[in-house]
Design a protein around this motif. Sequence first.
Motif, mmCIF file in Angstrom:
data_model
loop_
_atom_site.group_PDB
_atom_site.id
_atom_site.type_symbol
_atom_site.label_atom_id
_atom_site.label_comp_id
_atom_site.label_asym_id
_atom_site.label_seq_id
_atom_site.Cartn_x
_atom_site.Cartn_y
_atom_site.Cartn_z
ATOM 1 N N GLU A 132 3.312 -3.714 0.712
ATOM 2 C CA GLU A 132 3.633 -3.099 -0.562
ATOM 3 C C GLU A 132 4.877 -2.232 -0.412
ATOM 4 O OE1 GLU A 132 0.296 -0.909 -1.948
ATOM 5 O OE2 GLU A 132 -1.125 -2.515 -1.517
ATOM 6 N N PRO A 133 5.694 -2.102 -1.473
ATOM 7 C CA PRO A 133 6.876 -1.251 -1.370
ATOM 8 C C PRO A 133 6.500 0.213 -1.261
ATOM 9 C CG PRO A 133 6.547 -1.956 -3.630
ATOM 10 C CD PRO A 133 5.550 -2.728 -2.795
ATOM 11 N N ARG A 134 7.360 0.982 -0.628
ATOM 12 C CA ARG A 134 7.127 2.409 -0.492
ATOM 13 C C ARG A 134 7.276 3.090 -1.848
ATOM 14 N NH1 ARG A 134 9.411 6.431 4.126
ATOM 15 N NH2 ARG A 134 8.619 8.353 3.250
ATOM 16 N N LEU A 135 6.615 4.248 -1.987
ATOM 17 C CA LEU A 135 6.827 5.041 -3.189
ATOM 18 C C LEU A 135 8.318 5.279 -3.390
ATOM 19 C CD1 LEU A 135 4.135 7.864 -3.154
ATOM 20 C CD2 LEU A 135 4.512 6.217 -4.965
ATOM 21 N N LYS A 187 1.066 6.008 -3.105
ATOM 22 C CA LYS A 187 0.698 7.036 -4.078
ATOM 23 C C LYS A 187 -0.632 7.687 -3.706
ATOM 24 C CE LYS A 187 -0.458 7.709 -8.942
ATOM 25 N NZ LYS A 187 0.185 9.013 -9.064
ATOM 26 N N ARG A 188 -1.546 6.908 -3.135
ATOM 27 C CA ARG A 188 -2.844 7.473 -2.792
ATOM 28 C C ARG A 188 -2.727 8.565 -1.734
ATOM 29 N NH1 ARG A 188 -3.165 2.220 -0.595
ATOM 30 N NH2 ARG A 188 -3.095 2.146 1.693
ATOM 31 N N GLU A 189 -1.594 8.613 -1.021
ATOM 32 C CA GLU A 189 -1.385 9.650 -0.022
ATOM 33 C C GLU A 189 -0.678 10.866 -0.604
ATOM 34 O OE1 GLU A 189 -0.887 6.851 3.924
ATOM 35 O OE2 GLU A 189 0.889 7.429 2.813
ATOM 36 N N ARG A 190 0.168 10.690 -1.596
ATOM 37 C CA ARG A 190 0.939 11.788 -2.150
ATOM 38 C C ARG A 190 0.661 11.965 -3.629
ATOM 39 N NH1 ARG A 190 4.697 12.973 1.962
ATOM 40 N NH2 ARG A 190 3.215 13.121 3.668
ATOM 41 N N ASP A 191 -0.618 11.913 -4.000
ATOM 42 C CA ASP A 191 -0.976 12.084 -5.401
ATOM 43 C C ASP A 191 -1.070 13.582 -5.696
ATOM 44 O OD1 ASP A 191 -1.681 11.645 -7.963
ATOM 45 O OD2 ASP A 191 -3.498 10.510 -7.546
ATOM 46 N N VAL A 222 -0.270 23.162 -3.207
ATOM 47 C CA VAL A 222 -0.314 21.908 -3.951
ATOM 48 C C VAL A 222 -1.690 21.273 -3.760
ATOM 49 C CG1 VAL A 222 0.624 19.566 -4.155
ATOM 50 C CG2 VAL A 222 2.168 21.501 -3.774
ATOM 51 N N GLY A 223 -2.287 20.845 -4.878
ATOM 52 C CA GLY A 223 -3.559 20.135 -4.826
ATOM 53 C C GLY A 223 -3.329 18.637 -4.903
ATOM 54 N N PHE A 224 -3.961 17.902 -3.995
ATOM 55 C CA PHE A 224 -3.797 16.450 -3.919
ATOM 56 C C PHE A 224 -5.084 15.750 -4.329
ATOM 57 C CE2 PHE A 224 -0.579 18.052 -1.056
ATOM 58 C CZ PHE A 224 0.501 17.206 -1.247
#
Length: 324
Positions: free
Chosen positions: A20-23, A118-122, A137-139
């Motif tokens: 998959e492409p990176r964010l 995205k699931r890592e930097r949501d 920051v809340g993830f």
Amino acid sequence: MRILLSILLVLLFVPDWSGEPRLPLLPDAAAFRVEQVVLDRRDPARTKLGGLTYLGGVELHGPGPAFGGFSAMMVEGERFTLLSDGGNIVSFVMGGDWTPRAVRFAALPAGPGRGWHKRERDSESLTRDPATGQLWVGFERANEIWRYAPGFAAAQAHSAPPAMVKWSSNGGAEAMVRLRDGRFVVLAEDRRGSVKGTVRGLAFNSDPVKAPRHGFTFSYRPSRGFKPTDMAELPDGRIAILNRRFAVSSAFTAALTLVPRAAIRPGAVVTGREIARFESPVRHDNFEALAVVREGRDTILWIASDDNQWPAQRSLLLKFRLDI
């Protein structure tokens, strides 16, 4: 054989690659444009909306698909910092002429995982200590809270509070605020509270990164059908909470509620008092970010929308005066 070798090299040298492409990241060129917007297209002179007075606003148009998705915001005087749910940061200065200056693009220096998906930097929520400049920051998905040095210069520490472990992957720390007395309040987006129609809230006695077990749970009842997306403490100690609802017939609408700080107690069911609703004919979108500042004697609320990097939605930044 050459194709196979290329795939093997990618798997070996590119972290967490899964086909998959990176964010997408923001481009090096720091520039974007704004377009001023009215509150009500049918009545361009309208300024009143419940307990708010509209003071103006803009639609943000940025370079490339990485621009937008703003889920949290910080305003200090005329300096704006917008944080996307992909970990991108847009900061700028904007005064009464509605012209962005001193624009800077950046990305969170660290966070859950490696930031490939995205699931890592949501990144969904943001708050700050004005005395030290430290940022939290809340993830979502990771259900973690990270603390950063002033200006997001570096990540300092992080925690996964035990009370957030079972929060869903898409309903984590959606809203978070550091109160002036040093406590932190966090609201889940869809983790059910103690009774139907509520969501789970957490109050930490101090920095949740340093003391993630010290606090209590409560329940927050938003306007019917809505879920919280952000919150901020008002100068008088009340807490303003931005809430969102999605329906096929009306798309995204929003409601702004106020909660007395004293109402947040262990086990309490806290009901917000709705003071404004963003629905047709007034401008409405996926409002996810809220910030509060003072201008003289006036309490100013800034509200921003998350366009989900979708052409049918808009990145809006709207300014209101609180009248009640």
